[in-house]
Scaffold this motif. Structure first.
Motif, short mmCIF file in Angstrom:
data_model
loop_
_atom_site.label_atom_id
_atom_site.label_comp_id
_atom_site.label_asym_id
_atom_site.label_seq_id
_atom_site.Cartn_x
_atom_site.Cartn_y
_atom_site.Cartn_z
N ALA A 144 13.51 7.21 27.49
CA ALA A 144 14.21 7.60 28.73
C ALA A 144 13.59 8.62 29.51
O ALA A 144 13.42 8.83 30.70
CB ALA A 144 15.71 7.73 28.38
N ASN A 145 13.04 9.58 28.95
CA ASN A 145 12.37 10.71 29.31
C ASN A 145 11.09 10.17 30.26
O ASN A 145 10.80 10.57 31.23
CB ASN A 145 11.65 11.77 28.66
CG ASN A 145 12.92 12.71 28.39
OD1 ASN A 145 14.07 12.73 28.77
ND2 ASN A 145 12.68 13.34 27.14
N LEU A 146 10.21 9.40 29.46
CA LEU A 146 9.23 8.74 30.11
C LEU A 146 9.68 7.72 31.29
O LEU A 146 9.03 8.10 32.35
CB LEU A 146 8.37 7.75 29.08
CG LEU A 146 7.30 7.13 29.55
CD1 LEU A 146 6.19 7.94 30.25
CD2 LEU A 146 6.65 6.15 28.51
N VAL A 147 10.81 6.94 31.15
CA VAL A 147 11.27 6.03 32.17
C VAL A 147 11.77 7.19 33.28
O VAL A 147 11.19 6.82 34.55
CB VAL A 147 12.18 5.24 31.80
CG1 VAL A 147 12.87 4.54 32.93
CG2 VAL A 147 11.54 4.23 30.78
N ALA A 148 12.31 7.97 33.22
CA ALA A 148 12.88 8.74 34.21
C ALA A 148 11.57 9.61 34.97
O ALA A 148 11.68 9.78 36.18
CB ALA A 148 13.68 10.12 33.86
N TRP A 149 10.55 10.00 34.11
CA TRP A 149 9.40 10.81 34.94
C TRP A 149 8.84 9.76 35.68
O TRP A 149 8.51 10.08 36.94
CB TRP A 149 8.49 11.17 33.99
CG TRP A 149 7.54 11.97 34.43
CD1 TRP A 149 7.24 13.51 34.95
CD2 TRP A 149 6.15 11.42 34.54
NE1 TRP A 149 6.11 13.55 35.62
CE2 TRP A 149 5.05 12.33 35.37
CE3 TRP A 149 5.56 10.19 34.43
CZ2 TRP A 149 4.15 12.15 35.66
CZ3 TRP A 149 4.29 10.09 34.66
CH2 TRP A 149 3.49 10.90 35.35
N VAL A 150 8.44 8.66 35.35
CA VAL A 150 8.01 7.68 36.06
C VAL A 150 8.58 7.15 37.53
O VAL A 150 7.92 7.16 38.53
CB VAL A 150 7.42 6.29 35.21
CG1 VAL A 150 7.10 5.04 36.19
CG2 VAL A 150 6.49 6.62 34.07
N SER A 151 10.01 6.81 37.30
CA SER A 151 10.72 6.71 38.19
C SER A 151 10.86 7.71 39.15
O SER A 151 10.85 7.65 40.50
CB SER A 151 12.15 6.46 37.83
OG SER A 151 12.23 5.16 36.90
N SER A 152 11.08 9.15 38.85
CA SER A 152 10.97 10.16 39.52
C SER A 152 9.66 10.35 40.65
O SER A 152 9.58 10.62 41.82
CB SER A 152 11.23 11.46 38.96
OG SER A 152 11.06 12.61 39.50
#
Length: 185
Positions: A144-152
């Motif tokens: 989720a941290n990876l997904v959140a960072w990419v999305s951000s």
């Protein structure tokens, strides 16, 4: 007559739909919370509100975890549901009827109904969901941290300069006034 594996498949299918309803309603409940009211409750020491503030400020990890969980359980529901229907009806009709039926069930039970309930009862659901969501976030944290960072990063590139929020809702103004009066301002 249903065999043990068929019963297990049905249980897994409906459990997936139930978890989808949880993830969908939790996303909407937390995103529609009145942030000013929740922060005010947190400042007054309300435990669930303190936890809720940590979940929604910023919402990146919450959203990434909830959407990840929902995608996983909806995929599981689609796969298991299609297998069950194909076992019952055969391959030629089972795939078509299973796909359409599962899409309909997922839409009604896993998306629309939970979203309607969450918009109506966002504070109650946030109170119920705050602890389970903390656990979900811990479990899904690495991905989720990876997904959140990419999305951000993608969001930052797409939106350009940050826009400010111009207006306060009437309830937010009332809470701010009552908070100011309570603190002697």
């Amino acid at each position: 007559m249903l065999g043990d594996s068929s019963v297990l498949s049905w249980v897994l299918f409906f459990l997936s739909l139930l978890l989808s309803a949880f993830f969908t309603s939790s996303e909407v409940a937390f995103l529609t919370l009145n942030r000013t009211k929740v922060k005010h409750l947190a400042a007054q020491g309300v435990p669930w509100a303190r936890k809720a503030v940590r979940l929604i400020d910023p919402p990146d990890r919450l959203l990434a975890s909830v959407i990840l969980g929902n995608n996983l359980v909806q995929t599981l529901a689609a796969v298991v549901g299609t297998i069950v229907v194909v076992d019952l009806l055969g391959e030629s009709w089972g795939v078509l009827i299973g796909t359409l039926g599962i899409a309909g069930l997922t839409l009604v039970l896993g998306e629309i109904t939970p979203k309607l309930l969450a918009t109506r009862y966002s504070e109650r659901l946030a109170w119920l969901y705050v602890r389970p969501l903390e656990i979900v976030i811990i479990i899904f944290s690495p991905f989720a941290n990876l997904v959140a960072w990419v999305s951000s990063q993608l969001s930052r590139m797409a939106r350009g300069p940050k826009a400010s929020r111009a207006f306060l809702a009437e309830e937010e103004i009332r809470l701010l006034i009552s908070a100011g009066v309570a603190e002697g301002a």
